[in-house]
Each structure stands twice: as C-alpha cells, then as structure tokens.
Design a protein around this motif. Structure first.
Motif, PDB file in Angstrom:
ATOM      1  N   TRP A   1     -11.657   1.570  12.044  1.00 42.60           N
ATOM      2  CA  TRP A   1     -10.660   1.011  12.961  1.00 42.60           C
ATOM      3  C   TRP A   1     -10.915  -0.462  13.220  1.00 42.60           C
ATOM      4  O   TRP A   1      -9.990  -1.267  13.256  1.00 42.60           O
ATOM      5  CB  TRP A   1     -10.670   1.748  14.296  1.00 42.60           C
TER       6      TRP A   1
ATOM      7  N   GLN B   1      -9.695  -2.491  10.312  1.00 36.62           N
ATOM      8  CA  GLN B   1      -8.232  -2.602  10.331  1.00 36.62           C
ATOM      9  C   GLN B   1      -7.784  -3.578  11.411  1.00 36.62           C
ATOM     10  O   GLN B   1      -6.875  -4.386  11.196  1.00 36.62           O
ATOM     11  CB  GLN B   1      -7.599  -1.233  10.583  1.00 36.62           C
TER      12      GLN B   1
ATOM     13  N   GLU C   1      -8.560  -7.144  10.382  1.00 40.52           N
ATOM     14  CA  GLU C   1      -7.703  -7.530   9.264  1.00 40.52           C
ATOM     15  C   GLU C   1      -6.285  -7.892   9.721  1.00 40.52           C
ATOM     16  O   GLU C   1      -5.616  -8.713   9.109  1.00 40.52           O
ATOM     17  CB  GLU C   1      -7.653  -6.375   8.273  1.00 40.52           C
ATOM     18  N   ASN C   2      -5.832  -7.277  10.811  1.00 41.04           N
ATOM     19  CA  ASN C   2      -4.435  -7.433  11.224  1.00 41.04           C
ATOM     20  C   ASN C   2      -4.225  -8.093  12.576  1.00 41.04           C
ATOM     21  O   ASN C   2      -3.083  -8.271  12.997  1.00 41.04           O
ATOM     22  CB  ASN C   2      -3.753  -6.052  11.247  1.00 41.04           C
TER      23      ASN C   2
END
Length: 89
Positions: A40, A43, A46-47
């Motif tokens: 998590w 992610q 990354e975003n």
C-alpha cells in the motif's frame, strides 16, 4: 477470510506509518501483514502526486463558445462540400 479495505482506510494507515513509524506495531494494531502495508505504501508513494494535478472539470463558458464556433465553421465547410458535390453531377 479476506477483508476488503476501503481507499480512505488504506491511506490513513499508510500516512500513520509514514508519520509515526513503528510499522510492526501499526500492523499488529490493524491486524495487517507488514507486506501488505509496504505494498500500500508503494502504491501511495507512486500516486500521491496525482492529488496536485488539475482535475478535469466542466468546461467554462468561453471554452464552450470557442468549441461552438469551431463546430459551426466545420458544419458550414461540410455543407459547402456537400452542395458542391451535388452540383457537379
């Protein structure tokens, strides 16, 4: 049995881990495997920049007016082409 985590909960847990540390304790508290937390977190990292990008919203009145003019010109050009094609026959 697998649990479904909603996006807000995942973000809250990741932010808690990033700010307070103590990932082992955090995972125990939330009954979460450390590997899942790190997935998590990856992610998230990354975003996370996407929140600062401009979100597409409804077009402004001036943008609609410009698009309307372009479409009117296109309809006029196509009408002329269609009429010229009929006159040749």
């Amino acid at each position: 049995m697998r649990r479904k985590w909603d996006a807000r909960t995942k973000a809250r847990i990741v932010l808690e881990g990033l700010t307070k540390g103590g990932i082992s304790e955090l995972c125990r508290t939330h009954d979460l495997r450390p590997g899942q937390y790190y997935k998590w977190r990856g992610q998230f990292m990354e975003n996370c920049h996407l929140i600062f990008e401009k979100q597409p919203g409804p077009p402004t009145e001036s943008e609609l007016a410009v698009e309307n003019e372009k479409l009117k010109r296109l309809v006029g050009e196509l009408t002329l082409e269609l009429n010229n094609g009929k006159n040749i026959r």
